[in-house]
Motif scaffolding. Sequence first.
Motif, PDB file in Angstrom:
ATOM      1  N   GLY A 169       0.820  -1.214   0.000  1.00  0.00           N
ATOM      2  CA  GLY A 169       0.000   0.000   0.000  1.00  0.00           C
ATOM      3  C   GLY A 169       0.850   1.258   0.000  1.00  0.00           C
ATOM      4  O   GLY A 169       1.607   1.503   0.938  1.00  0.00           O
TER       5      GLY A 169
ATOM      6  N   GLY B 100       0.555   6.476   4.577  1.00  0.00           N
ATOM      7  CA  GLY B 100       1.330   5.701   5.540  1.00  0.00           C
ATOM      8  C   GLY B 100       2.477   4.946   4.880  1.00  0.00           C
ATOM      9  O   GLY B 100       3.625   5.019   5.331  1.00  0.00           O
TER      10      GLY B 100
ATOM     11  N   GLU C 141       1.825  -1.263  -4.723  1.00  0.00           N
ATOM     12  CA  GLU C 141       0.558  -0.516  -4.719  1.00  0.00           C
ATOM     13  C   GLU C 141      -0.355  -1.097  -5.800  1.00  0.00           C
ATOM     14  O   GLU C 141       0.023  -1.187  -6.959  1.00  0.00           O
ATOM     15  CB  GLU C 141       0.834   0.980  -4.981  1.00  0.00           C
ATOM     16  N   ARG C 142      -1.547  -1.441  -5.362  1.00  0.00           N
ATOM     17  CA  ARG C 142      -2.531  -2.046  -6.262  1.00  0.00           C
ATOM     18  C   ARG C 142      -2.909  -1.115  -7.418  1.00  0.00           C
ATOM     19  O   ARG C 142      -3.067  -1.549  -8.547  1.00  0.00           O
ATOM     20  CB  ARG C 142      -3.747  -2.368  -5.392  1.00  0.00           C
TER      21      ARG C 142
ATOM     22  N   GLN D  74      -6.038  17.921   6.278  1.00  0.00           N
ATOM     23  CA  GLN D  74      -5.392  18.786   7.259  1.00  0.00           C
ATOM     24  C   GLN D  74      -4.186  18.029   7.802  1.00  0.00           C
ATOM     25  O   GLN D  74      -4.318  16.883   8.221  1.00  0.00           O
ATOM     26  CB  GLN D  74      -6.351  19.091   8.413  1.00  0.00           C
TER      27      GLN D  74
ATOM     28  N   ARG E 114      -5.111  16.462  -1.308  1.00  0.00           N
ATOM     29  CA  ARG E 114      -4.530  15.116  -1.117  1.00  0.00           C
ATOM     30  C   ARG E 114      -3.641  14.704  -2.281  1.00  0.00           C
ATOM     31  O   ARG E 114      -2.614  14.074  -2.091  1.00  0.00           O
ATOM     32  CB  ARG E 114      -5.650  14.076  -0.999  1.00  0.00           C
TER      33      ARG E 114
ATOM     34  N   LEU F 168      -0.860  -7.105  -3.286  1.00  0.00           N
ATOM     35  CA  LEU F 168      -0.508  -8.205  -2.384  1.00  0.00           C
ATOM     36  C   LEU F 168      -1.765  -9.054  -2.237  1.00  0.00           C
ATOM     37  O   LEU F 168      -2.803  -8.559  -1.785  1.00  0.00           O
ATOM     38  CB  LEU F 168      -0.089  -7.666  -1.017  1.00  0.00           C
TER      39      LEU F 168
ATOM     40  N   SER G 101      -5.939  -6.212   3.237  1.00  0.00           N
ATOM     41  CA  SER G 101      -5.826  -7.665   3.010  1.00  0.00           C
ATOM     42  C   SER G 101      -4.883  -8.279   4.036  1.00  0.00           C
ATOM     43  O   SER G 101      -5.037  -9.436   4.401  1.00  0.00           O
ATOM     44  CB  SER G 101      -5.219  -8.000   1.643  1.00  0.00           C
TER      45      SER G 101
ATOM     46  N   ARG H 257     -17.974  14.420   0.515  1.00  0.00           N
ATOM     47  CA  ARG H 257     -16.803  15.256   0.214  1.00  0.00           C
ATOM     48  C   ARG H 257     -16.976  15.979  -1.116  1.00  0.00           C
ATOM     49  O   ARG H 257     -17.442  15.383  -2.090  1.00  0.00           O
ATOM     50  CB  ARG H 257     -15.568  14.384   0.052  1.00  0.00           C
TER      51      ARG H 257
ATOM     52  N   ASP I  41      -4.615   3.281   8.612  1.00  0.00           N
ATOM     53  CA  ASP I  41      -6.016   2.857   8.679  1.00  0.00           C
ATOM     54  C   ASP I  41      -6.166   1.344   8.768  1.00  0.00           C
ATOM     55  O   ASP I  41      -7.163   0.852   9.290  1.00  0.00           O
ATOM     56  CB  ASP I  41      -6.770   3.348   7.436  1.00  0.00           C
TER      57      ASP I  41
ATOM     58  N   ALA J 216      -9.389  15.125  12.482  1.00  0.00           N
ATOM     59  CA  ALA J 216      -8.455  15.239  11.344  1.00  0.00           C
ATOM     60  C   ALA J 216      -7.104  14.608  11.659  1.00  0.00           C
ATOM     61  O   ALA J 216      -6.060  15.235  11.510  1.00  0.00           O
ATOM     62  CB  ALA J 216      -8.305  16.706  10.933  1.00  0.00           C
TER      63      ALA J 216
ATOM     64  N   GLY K 259      -6.368  10.881  10.965  1.00  0.00           N
ATOM     65  CA  GLY K 259      -6.073   9.550  10.394  1.00  0.00           C
ATOM     66  C   GLY K 259      -4.717   9.502   9.706  1.00  0.00           C
ATOM     67  O   GLY K 259      -3.903   8.606   9.958  1.00  0.00           O
ATOM     68  N   ALA K 260      -4.462  10.476   8.824  1.00  0.00           N
ATOM     69  CA  ALA K 260      -3.172  10.492   8.119  1.00  0.00           C
ATOM     70  C   ALA K 260      -2.058  10.817   9.110  1.00  0.00           C
ATOM     71  O   ALA K 260      -0.953  10.268   9.024  1.00  0.00           O
ATOM     72  CB  ALA K 260      -3.207  11.506   6.992  1.00  0.00           C
ATOM     73  N   GLY K 261      -2.364  11.692  10.075  1.00  0.00           N
ATOM     74  CA  GLY K 261      -1.375  12.032  11.100  1.00  0.00           C
ATOM     75  C   GLY K 261      -0.940  10.776  11.852  1.00  0.00           C
ATOM     76  O   GLY K 261       0.261  10.546  12.066  1.00  0.00           O
TER      77      GLY K 261
HETATM   78  C1  FAD Z   1     -13.751  12.355   4.944  1.00  0.00           C
HETATM   79  C2  FAD Z   1     -12.378  12.131   5.475  1.00  0.00           C
HETATM   80  C3  FAD Z   1     -11.590  13.218   5.864  1.00  0.00           C
HETATM   81  C4  FAD Z   1     -10.321  13.019   6.403  1.00  0.00           C
HETATM   82  N1  FAD Z   1      -9.580  14.093   6.767  1.00  0.00           N
HETATM   83  C5  FAD Z   1      -8.357  13.910   7.319  1.00  0.00           C
HETATM   84  C6  FAD Z   1      -7.561  15.029   7.705  1.00  0.00           C
HETATM   85  O1  FAD Z   1      -7.940  16.180   7.491  1.00  0.00           O
HETATM   86  N2  FAD Z   1      -6.351  14.786   8.287  1.00  0.00           N
HETATM   87  C7  FAD Z   1      -5.888  13.514   8.504  1.00  0.00           C
HETATM   88  O2  FAD Z   1      -4.785  13.355   9.060  1.00  0.00           O
HETATM   89  N3  FAD Z   1      -6.618  12.440   8.127  1.00  0.00           N
HETATM   90  C8  FAD Z   1      -7.826  12.602   7.538  1.00  0.00           C
HETATM   91  N4  FAD Z   1      -8.556  11.529   7.120  1.00  0.00           N
HETATM   92  C9  FAD Z   1      -8.015  10.173   7.320  1.00  0.00           C
HETATM   93  C10 FAD Z   1      -6.973   9.811   6.272  1.00  0.00           C
HETATM   94  O3  FAD Z   1      -7.466  10.037   4.974  1.00  0.00           O
HETATM   95  C11 FAD Z   1      -6.581   8.360   6.399  1.00  0.00           C
HETATM   96  O4  FAD Z   1      -6.443   8.020   7.752  1.00  0.00           O
HETATM   97  C12 FAD Z   1      -5.258   8.094   5.679  1.00  0.00           C
HETATM   98  O5  FAD Z   1      -5.386   8.386   4.315  1.00  0.00           O
HETATM   99  C13 FAD Z   1      -4.852   6.638   5.874  1.00  0.00           C
HETATM  100  O6  FAD Z   1      -3.677   6.402   5.155  1.00  0.00           O
HETATM  101  P1  FAD Z   1      -3.166   4.909   4.921  1.00  0.00           P
HETATM  102  O7  FAD Z   1      -1.874   5.053   4.174  1.00  0.00           O
HETATM  103  O8  FAD Z   1      -3.202   4.155   6.175  1.00  0.00           O
HETATM  104  O9  FAD Z   1      -4.269   4.236   4.002  1.00  0.00           O
HETATM  105  P2  FAD Z   1      -4.785   4.617   2.546  1.00  0.00           P
HETATM  106  O10 FAD Z   1      -4.621   6.057   2.261  1.00  0.00           O
HETATM  107  O11 FAD Z   1      -6.147   4.027   2.430  1.00  0.00           O
HETATM  108  O12 FAD Z   1      -3.791   3.840   1.565  1.00  0.00           O
HETATM  109  C14 FAD Z   1      -3.862   2.446   1.399  1.00  0.00           C
HETATM  110  C15 FAD Z   1      -3.226   2.125   0.045  1.00  0.00           C
HETATM  111  O13 FAD Z   1      -3.098   0.709  -0.063  1.00  0.00           O
HETATM  112  C16 FAD Z   1      -3.468   0.283  -1.367  1.00  0.00           C
HETATM  113  N5  FAD Z   1      -3.848  -1.117  -1.247  1.00  0.00           N
HETATM  114  C17 FAD Z   1      -4.954  -1.611  -0.630  1.00  0.00           C
HETATM  115  N6  FAD Z   1      -4.933  -2.959  -0.659  1.00  0.00           N
HETATM  116  C18 FAD Z   1      -3.780  -3.310  -1.295  1.00  0.00           C
HETATM  117  C19 FAD Z   1      -3.186  -4.570  -1.624  1.00  0.00           C
HETATM  118  N7  FAD Z   1      -3.764  -5.733  -1.282  1.00  0.00           N
HETATM  119  N8  FAD Z   1      -2.010  -4.574  -2.304  1.00  0.00           N
HETATM  120  C20 FAD Z   1      -1.399  -3.407  -2.643  1.00  0.00           C
HETATM  121  N9  FAD Z   1      -1.927  -2.183  -2.359  1.00  0.00           N
HETATM  122  C21 FAD Z   1      -3.089  -2.151  -1.688  1.00  0.00           C
HETATM  123  C22 FAD Z   1      -4.599   1.236  -1.733  1.00  0.00           C
HETATM  124  O14 FAD Z   1      -4.782   1.309  -3.124  1.00  0.00           O
HETATM  125  C23 FAD Z   1      -4.095   2.558  -1.133  1.00  0.00           C
HETATM  126  O15 FAD Z   1      -3.294   3.263  -2.051  1.00  0.00           O
HETATM  127  C24 FAD Z   1      -9.826  11.695   6.556  1.00  0.00           C
HETATM  128  C25 FAD Z   1     -10.592  10.605   6.156  1.00  0.00           C
HETATM  129  C26 FAD Z   1     -11.859  10.810   5.613  1.00  0.00           C
HETATM  130  C27 FAD Z   1     -12.669   9.617   5.177  1.00  0.00           C
END
Ligand code: FAD
Length: 386
Positions: A11, A15, A34-35, A47, A108, A132, A169, A188, A288, A298, A300-302
Amino acid sequence: MSFTRPILIAGAGIGGLSLALLLARKGVSTVLVERALRIEEVGAGIQLSPNASRILDRLGLGPALDEAGVQPARIRLIDGKTGTPLTQIPLGFDAERRWGAPYRLIHRAALQQILASAVQKADIDLRLGTELVDCAATAKGVVAHLRSPNIDESFGAGALVGADGVRSSVRTGMGDANVGFSGQIAWRATVHLPTALEANVWLGPGAHLVTYPIDRNGMLNMVAVTRGNEASGGWSQTGSRAELMSWFASWSPQVRRLLEAADTWLTWPLYNGRPAKIGEGRVTLIGDAAHPVLPHLAQGAGLAIEDAAVLAARLEEFPDDPATAFRAYENERASRTAAVQNASRRNGEIFRLSGAAAFARDTVLRVLGPERLMARYDWVYGYRAR
Ligand SMILES: Cc1cc2nc3c(=O)[nH]c(=O)nc-3n(C[C@H](O)[C@H](O)[C@H](O)COP(=O)(O)OP(=O)(O)OC[C@H]3O[C@@H](n4cnc5c(N)ncnc54)[C@H](O)[C@@H]3O)c2cc1C
C-alpha cells in the motif's frame, strides 16, 4: 541496519509512502507495492497537523508542502444554525510556536505527489499496479503472493508491513476482516470558492460540516458528516445532493450556499474499529489498516505518519529482529491510537449535539477561550515520536 532481505510494504498511501521514506533514511531497503496503477487520490483536501508536519519536515518535505498548500490562521467553530462564531483555535504562527511545527491544509493529490516524488528520488522500489494477494510466514521472513496485470509471483521478504488501508488484506490475512462501520458517512466535495485562510467547523444537530481552503488559488474543501448506512454511503460514490441538503434543511443560509456551490459530492462510509490484533511474527500494520479513525479530529493520516516514524525507529533499534521491533512498535502505539480514536469519536458527538446539550457546549466553548482551547490539543499536536 543489517536486514539481508527488503521489507515489503503493501500500500502506497500516505502511511506506506512515509514509511518507505523514513526507512530509506536509515538505510533499510523496502519494496513498496501498490494495487493502483497510479499514485493518485480522491479530489479532496487534508489537514496536516503539527504532529504530522514535524515528521514530514524532517524528511525535507516542508518547502514543497508549503508551496502546494496553505497554513490557516485559525480553526473557527461556528453555530451552523445561526452562522454565529462560537470560538476559535489560533493556528498559523501560534501553532508553530506552541507545537513546534506548522498546521497545513493541502490537496490530497498534491500531498501524494510530493511523497511519491521523494520516493522516486530516494530510489525506492515502488511497484505500481501490484497487489498483495496473501502472504505466508517462513523461518526467516515472509513469502508474499504478488499479482500485477501480467504476472503472479512469489516474493520473499524479511518482513511485511500492511499499509493497505481500511480494507486491509494483510489484516484480513491475520483473521480480522471486520473494521467497525460507525453508522456515519462523509460527503466530500471541492469547489472553486476563494475564502479566508481558515478552517471552519459548522456545528449542528445530527450533522456537521467542515470547510477549508487547500491552495492559494481559491480551492475550497468541504466535508459534511451525516448518519448513513454502509451500502448507501458507498466507497467514493456520487451522493444525492438532495439527500445531503435534507440534513441541513434548517441550517443558516451561509451553510446552505456552501453546500449548493458544489456540483458533485462523493460519499464515504466512516470506520472506527480496533482489530483484535495488528501483528504477528514478521507482519504488522500501520495507518487505517491498524486503527481506522473517524475524521472528526483530522488525525487519520497524522496517525499513519506517526506510526511510520515509530516503526522506523524500532526497526533501527532492533536491526536483526523485525518481529521484536514490530511488537515494540505495536505496544508503543496502542494507547496513543486508541486515545485519538476515542477523542475523534467524542468530537463528532459534541459537534452534532442538539437542544440543551448544544447550549451547554456553546457556553463552555465561549468560556474556555482560544488559549485554553489550544491547551486541550497539546497532547494531539505536540506528540513527538521517540
Ligand atoms: C472524509 C475524510 C476526511 C479526512 N480528513 C483527514 C484530515 O484532514 N487529516 C488527517 O490526518 N486524516 C484525515 N482523514 C483520514 C486519512 O485520509 C486516512 O487516515 C489516511 O489516508 C490513511 O492512510 P493509509 O496510508 O493508512 O491508508 P490509505 O490512504 O487508504 O492507503 C492504502 C493504500 O493501499 C493500497 N492497497 C490496498 N490494498 C492493497 C493490496 N492488497 N495490495 C497493494 N496495495 C493495496 C490502496 O490502493 C491505497 O493506495 C480523513 C478521512 C476521511 C474519510
